[in-house]
Design a protein around this motif. Structure first.
Motif, PDB file in Angstrom:
ATOM      1  N   MET A   1      10.073 -12.612  -2.925  1.00 50.34           N
ATOM      2  CA  MET A   1       9.753 -11.594  -2.106  1.00 50.34           C
ATOM      3  C   MET A   1      11.113 -11.319  -1.353  1.00 50.34           C
ATOM      4  N   ASN A   2      11.444  -9.848  -1.176  1.00 51.97           N
ATOM      5  CA  ASN A   2      12.563  -9.626  -0.695  1.00 51.97           C
ATOM      6  C   ASN A   2      12.621  -9.603   0.950  1.00 51.97           C
ATOM      7  N   ASP A   3      13.617  -9.946   1.668  1.00 54.66           N
ATOM      8  CA  ASP A   3      13.986  -9.967   2.995  1.00 54.66           C
ATOM      9  C   ASP A   3      14.324  -8.517   3.238  1.00 54.66           C
ATOM     10  N   ILE A   4      13.737  -7.578   4.125  1.00 49.50           N
ATOM     11  CA  ILE A   4      14.358  -6.280   4.417  1.00 49.50           C
ATOM     12  C   ILE A   4      14.326  -6.006   5.841  1.00 49.50           C
ATOM     13  N   TYR A   5      15.554  -5.723   6.291  1.00 52.79           N
ATOM     14  CA  TYR A   5      15.881  -5.306   7.776  1.00 52.79           C
ATOM     15  C   TYR A   5      15.812  -3.865   8.027  1.00 52.79           C
ATOM     16  N   LEU A   6      14.850  -3.391   8.770  1.00 58.18           N
ATOM     17  CA  LEU A   6      14.946  -2.117   9.268  1.00 58.18           C
ATOM     18  C   LEU A   6      15.650  -1.841  10.623  1.00 58.18           C
ATOM     19  N   ILE A   7      16.800  -0.985  10.443  1.00 55.69           N
ATOM     20  CA  ILE A   7      17.554  -1.006  11.573  1.00 55.69           C
ATOM     21  C   ILE A   7      17.499   0.453  11.957  1.00 55.69           C
ATOM     22  N   ARG A   8      17.582   0.770  13.464  1.00 56.38           N
ATOM     23  CA  ARG A   8      17.570   2.304  13.791  1.00 56.38           C
ATOM     24  C   ARG A   8      19.115   2.330  13.837  1.00 56.38           C
ATOM     25  N   HIS A   9      19.563   3.666  14.097  1.00 48.18           N
ATOM     26  CA  HIS A   9      20.770   4.065  14.507  1.00 48.18           C
ATOM     27  C   HIS A   9      21.110   4.017  15.935  1.00 48.18           C
ATOM     28  N   THR A  10      22.508   3.780  16.393  1.00 49.91           N
ATOM     29  CA  THR A  10      22.655   3.618  17.795  1.00 49.91           C
ATOM     30  C   THR A  10      22.396   5.172  18.437  1.00 49.91           C
ATOM     31  N   THR A  11      22.831   5.127  19.707  1.00 53.28           N
ATOM     32  CA  THR A  11      22.610   6.435  20.585  1.00 53.28           C
ATOM     33  C   THR A  11      23.348   7.421  20.007  1.00 53.28           C
ATOM     34  N   PRO A  12      22.907   8.439  19.855  1.00 57.21           N
ATOM     35  CA  PRO A  12      23.651   9.822  19.083  1.00 57.21           C
ATOM     36  C   PRO A  12      24.202  10.694  20.348  1.00 57.21           C
ATOM     37  N   ALA A  13      25.108  11.385  20.192  1.00 59.59           N
ATOM     38  CA  ALA A  13      25.703  12.170  21.181  1.00 59.59           C
ATOM     39  C   ALA A  13      25.075  13.420  21.117  1.00 59.59           C
ATOM     40  N   VAL A  14      23.962  13.336  21.958  1.00 57.94           N
ATOM     41  CA  VAL A  14      23.273  14.734  22.495  1.00 57.94           C
ATOM     42  C   VAL A  14      22.609  14.591  23.544  1.00 57.94           C
ATOM     43  N   ALA A  15      22.379  15.784  24.402  1.00 56.07           N
ATOM     44  CA  ALA A  15      21.767  15.811  25.557  1.00 56.07           C
ATOM     45  C   ALA A  15      20.336  15.477  25.423  1.00 56.07           C
ATOM     46  N   LYS A  16      19.958  14.752  26.405  1.00 55.77           N
ATOM     47  CA  LYS A  16      18.504  14.253  26.799  1.00 55.77           C
ATOM     48  C   LYS A  16      17.543  15.662  26.719  1.00 55.77           C
ATOM     49  N   GLY A  17      16.520  15.357  25.885  1.00 54.13           N
ATOM     50  CA  GLY A  17      15.593  16.507  25.915  1.00 54.13           C
ATOM     51  C   GLY A  17      15.805  17.393  24.800  1.00 54.13           C
ATOM     52  N   VAL A  18      16.873  17.295  23.865  1.00 52.12           N
ATOM     53  CA  VAL A  18      17.063  18.199  22.783  1.00 52.12           C
ATOM     54  C   VAL A  18      16.520  17.467  21.629  1.00 52.12           C
ATOM     55  N   CYS A  19      15.858  18.523  20.791  1.00 54.18           N
ATOM     56  CA  CYS A  19      15.142  18.142  19.448  1.00 54.18           C
ATOM     57  C   CYS A  19      16.272  18.282  18.343  1.00 54.18           C
ATOM     58  N   TYR A  20      16.737  17.009  17.782  1.00 51.56           N
ATOM     59  CA  TYR A  20      17.659  16.965  16.927  1.00 51.56           C
ATOM     60  C   TYR A  20      17.544  16.650  15.446  1.00 51.56           C
ATOM     61  N   GLY A  21      16.422  15.993  15.101  1.00 52.89           N
ATOM     62  CA  GLY A  21      15.880  15.582  13.724  1.00 52.89           C
ATOM     63  C   GLY A  21      17.107  15.379  12.776  1.00 52.89           C
ATOM     64  N   GLN A  22      17.420  16.587  11.839  1.00 55.66           N
ATOM     65  CA  GLN A  22      18.413  16.054  10.737  1.00 55.66           C
ATOM     66  C   GLN A  22      19.889  16.739  11.073  1.00 55.66           C
ATOM     67  N   THR A  23      20.113  17.081  12.462  1.00 60.91           N
ATOM     68  CA  THR A  23      21.520  17.505  12.743  1.00 60.91           C
ATOM     69  C   THR A  23      22.326  16.350  12.503  1.00 60.91           C
TER      70      THR A  23
END
Length: 158
Positions: A1-23
């Motif tokens: 069985m594979n060991d898989i590590y799921l890692i979220r990106h670090t803090t993006p450079a965008v103002a709080k409250g902005v919808c940024y999805g695939q930007t």
């Protein structure tokens, strides 16, 4: 069985409250510190690295796994927010946001995706990732929505 590590990106450079999805946002000045902290929780000897091509993920994957080839996968990008990309959530018209808020699983963001759309494309990529030879250590660097979709699939959460 594979060991898989799921890692979220670090803090993006965008103002709080902005919808940024695939930007394709850059990261903040805390990138190095955040990456170092994440690195403390990863084993040595990762065999395969998959990443969203958006720089907030690809940059982290390159930093965490230097010299390791990256498989940049479009299917690992965050939900596409269509007409809402880079708009402040508070500025979105009620007639647009209310149907989506009531049923984001099935309702598409205007010009964008629904959760099911995200889940379908992430699922295709996940099948490829999990189809790798057994006993591999795999890292996936992606977005919160992508990781939640993967975890929902693993746990059979509807």
């Amino acid at each position: 069985m594979n060991d898989i590590y799921l890692i979220r990106h670090t803090t993006p450079a965008v103002a709080k409250g902005v919808c940024y999805g695939q930007t394709d946002l850059d990261v903040t000045e805390s990138f190095e510190q955040e990456a170092a902290t994440i690195g403390l929780h990863l084993p040595e000897g990762i065999d395969l690295v998959y990443s969203s091509p958006l720089q907030r993920c690809a940059r982290l994957a390159s930093r965490l796994f230097p010299g390791q080839p990256l498989s940049l996968e479009n299917d690992l990008m965050e939900v596409y927010c269509g007409e809402w990309e880079m708009r402040h959530w508070d500025e979105l018209p009620k007639h647009e946001i209310e149907p989506w808020m009531a049923d984001f699983v099935n309702v598409r963001i205007p010009g964008g995706e629904s959760y099911l759309d995200l889940q379908d494309r992430v699922g295709r990529c996940w099948s490829v990732i999990t189809g790798q030879a057994p006993d591999r250590r795999i890292a996936v660097v992606a977005h919160g929505g992508v990781i939640r979709s993967i975890l929902a699939g693993i746990t059979n959460t509807p």
